[in-house]
Scaffold this motif. Structure first.
Motif, short mmCIF file in Angstrom:
data_model
loop_
_atom_site.label_atom_id
_atom_site.label_comp_id
_atom_site.label_asym_id
_atom_site.label_seq_id
_atom_site.Cartn_x
_atom_site.Cartn_y
_atom_site.Cartn_z
N ASP A 116 18.64 16.97 103.94
CA ASP A 116 18.93 16.20 105.14
C ASP A 116 19.83 16.98 106.10
N ARG A 117 20.88 17.61 105.57
CA ARG A 117 21.79 18.38 106.42
C ARG A 117 21.10 19.60 107.01
N ALA A 118 20.22 20.24 106.21
CA ALA A 118 19.51 21.40 106.73
C ALA A 118 18.58 21.01 107.87
N LEU A 119 17.83 19.95 107.70
CA LEU A 119 16.89 19.52 108.74
C LEU A 119 17.63 19.04 109.99
N PHE A 120 18.76 18.39 109.79
CA PHE A 120 19.57 17.94 110.93
C PHE A 120 20.15 19.13 111.69
N THR A 121 20.68 20.10 110.94
CA THR A 121 21.26 21.29 111.58
C THR A 121 20.18 22.10 112.30
N ASP A 122 19.02 22.20 111.69
CA ASP A 122 17.89 22.88 112.33
C ASP A 122 17.57 22.23 113.67
N ARG A 123 17.62 20.93 113.71
CA ARG A 123 17.32 20.22 114.97
C ARG A 123 18.43 20.43 115.99
N LEU A 124 19.67 20.44 115.54
CA LEU A 124 20.78 20.67 116.46
C LEU A 124 20.71 22.07 117.07
N LEU A 125 20.32 23.06 116.25
CA LEU A 125 20.30 24.46 116.70
C LEU A 125 18.98 24.84 117.38
N ARG A 126 17.95 24.01 117.25
CA ARG A 126 16.67 24.22 117.93
C ARG A 126 16.09 25.61 117.69
N GLY A 127 16.01 25.97 116.41
CA GLY A 127 15.33 27.21 116.06
C GLY A 127 16.24 28.35 115.68
N ARG A 128 17.56 28.14 115.72
CA ARG A 128 18.49 29.22 115.36
C ARG A 128 19.07 29.06 113.96
N PHE A 129 18.57 28.11 113.19
CA PHE A 129 19.15 27.83 111.87
C PHE A 129 18.37 28.56 110.77
N ALA A 172 27.34 24.34 113.01
CA ALA A 172 27.13 23.42 114.13
C ALA A 172 28.16 23.67 115.22
N TYR A 173 29.39 23.99 114.81
CA TYR A 173 30.45 24.30 115.79
C TYR A 173 30.18 25.64 116.46
N ALA A 174 29.87 26.66 115.67
CA ALA A 174 29.65 28.00 116.21
C ALA A 174 28.44 28.05 117.14
N ALA A 175 27.47 27.20 116.88
CA ALA A 175 26.26 27.20 117.71
C ALA A 175 26.58 26.86 119.16
N GLN A 176 27.61 26.04 119.37
CA GLN A 176 27.98 25.67 120.73
C GLN A 176 28.67 26.81 121.48
N GLU A 177 29.13 27.82 120.74
CA GLU A 177 29.86 28.93 121.35
C GLU A 177 29.05 30.22 121.37
N THR A 178 27.79 30.15 121.00
CA THR A 178 26.90 31.31 121.00
C THR A 178 25.60 30.93 121.68
N ARG A 179 24.80 31.95 121.99
CA ARG A 179 23.55 31.69 122.71
C ARG A 179 22.31 32.14 121.97
N HIS A 180 22.40 33.24 121.25
CA HIS A 180 21.20 33.87 120.72
C HIS A 180 21.20 34.07 119.21
N ILE A 181 22.32 34.39 118.62
CA ILE A 181 22.39 34.76 117.22
C ILE A 181 21.97 33.60 116.33
N LYS A 182 21.16 33.90 115.31
CA LYS A 182 20.78 32.88 114.34
C LYS A 182 21.93 32.68 113.35
N LEU A 183 22.07 31.44 112.86
CA LEU A 183 23.17 31.09 111.99
C LEU A 183 22.63 30.45 110.71
N GLY A 184 23.09 30.97 109.56
CA GLY A 184 22.57 30.48 108.30
C GLY A 184 23.66 30.16 107.30
N THR A 185 23.35 29.29 106.36
CA THR A 185 24.26 29.04 105.26
C THR A 185 24.17 30.21 104.30
#
Length: 388
Positions: free
Chosen positions: A91-104, A63-76
């Motif tokens: 719950d955390r996965a669905l929340f993070t998916d929503r925060l990243l809007r398709g990059r999770f 969630a932190y790294a997503a704010q500092e990147t634009r394109h790269i997908k981020l996964g656990t």
């Protein structure tokens, strides 16, 4: 199919005792760098002990790294599922998916560090069976089902999430030495993430085992395994010359090998050798990875393609064998010289250059003649005007 490329970031910070704030900042810098270089994805690990792998919660980091990147997908890469209640992971996965809007992306595994499991009282012998059970529970919750399920580790009663998925995010299962990963992936229709793809102790042989299990088991549960979702992982450090690459890794290769030999209780992921020279040879000569040039990296990926029969993504196992600046340079060399070979991104550029070269002599002369003609016309106009 065009390969995708990324990193599998445990992350390894060897030797122990580094400032954790700066270590984590270096991890973030690598992901920012990879985003700028056009890498496709980064997978972030979960570890709680041993003092070297310093990210305890990949969701927070992502969630932190997503704010500092634009394109790269981020996964656990990966959530140690038996350590957690599957409802909260969903719950955390669905929340993070929503925060990243398709990059999770969601990566799952049974847990890699023996010391993690023992601290919370889970017998190591139970981890893989618990993982198989928990993935089925998690996937049912992610599908929106209401789940009632009891284990010695949790009790779910009509459990469901209030979030729906934002995107159809990829769910991948880690596979190292045992058939547990491909068994789980095949049964649940998930992607496979072969972390031990190049490990000398059966790594290349395990590739065939991994996909054989997928092909044999998936149809039994109504799924068709897709090679485009198969990710293979391996370590590399690149420089302009092999000699420079070897000199670079004098910084941290020994410390990383010591960690795998003396701290990390994981017989499937253990370095060989006691001297620096032996350890370089172990990486380069066993097929584990590459300490060398982009051409050697290309050869390694080609060998993996042939050995595996085809896969979708190659993930560079992140390490700090070299100093930070040399590590960033290694990713840059990979992006500039290795990625285009397998993604076809430079093919048309080369054709355009070849075409220009083939016409250069003719067009250069015509262009020069045209410039001279225009100059002559201008001179004549001025001369005529002066005479008038």
């Amino acid at each position: 199919m065009a390969l995708k490329f990324g990193t599998f970031m445990a992350p390894f910070h060897c030797p122990v005792g580094q400032d954790p704030t700066y270590a984590i900042e270096r991890d973030l810098a690598v992901i920012r760098h990879m985003d700028m270089l056009g890498f496709d994805e980064a997978w972030i690990g979960e570890h709680h002990s041993c003092g070297h792998e310093l990210i305890p919660d990949p969701f927070i980091f992502i969630a932190y790294a997503a704010q500092e990147t634009r394109h790269i997908k981020l996964g656990t890469g990966v959530v140690s599922l038996p350590y957690h209640n599957p409802l909260w992971v969903a719950d955390r996965a669905l929340f993070t998916d929503r925060l990243l809007r398709g990059r999770f992306m969601l990566g799952l595994g049974p847990g890699a560090l023996a010391t993690d499991a023992t601290m919370i009282g889970i017998p190591l012998e139970d981890l893989r069976g618990a993982f198989e059970e928990d993935v089925e529970v998690l996937m049912a919750i992610l599908r929106g089902e209401k789940v009632t399920h009891r284990t010695p580790r949790y009790n779910l009663v009509d459990a469901q999430t209030q979030f729906a998925p934002y995107s159809d995010f990829d769910v991948a299962v880690a596979a190292i030495a045992s058939p547990t990963g491909p068994r789980v992936a095949a049964k649940n229709g998930l992607s496979l993430l072969s972390v031990g793809a190049t490990a000398p102790e059966g790594g290349f042989d395990a590739l065939a085992l991994h996909w054989d299990v997928m092909q044999e088991r998936a149809p039994q549960f109504g799924h068709t395994p897709d090679r485009s979702g198969w990710r293979l992982c391996g370590p590399m450090h690149l420089a302009e010359t092999k000699e420079q690459a070897i000199e670079d890794v004098r910084h941290g290769l020994d410390a990383w090998c010591d960690y795998t030999q003396k701290v990390l209780a994981a017989p499937h992921f253990r370095a060989a050798g006691t001297t620096f020279e032996e350890r370089v040879a172990w990486v380069n000569e066993t097929g584990l990875g590459v300490i060398g040039t982009p051409d050697e990296a290309i050869a390694q990926v080609e060998r993996l393609e042939k050995q595996s029969g085809g896969f979708g993504s190659y993930l560079l196992i992140h390490h700090e064998w070299a100093r930070h600046e040399a590590t960033l340079k290694s990713y840059e060399l990979f992006a500039n010289h290795v990625k285009p070979r397998f993604q076809g991104s430079a093919g048309r550029l080369q054709k355009a250059s070849d075409y220009a070269v083939s016409r250069w002599e003719e067009l250069d002369k015509r262009h020069g003649d045209a410039i001279q003609a225009a100059t002559d016309r201008h001179a004549k106009e001025r001369a005529d005007a002066g005479q008038a």
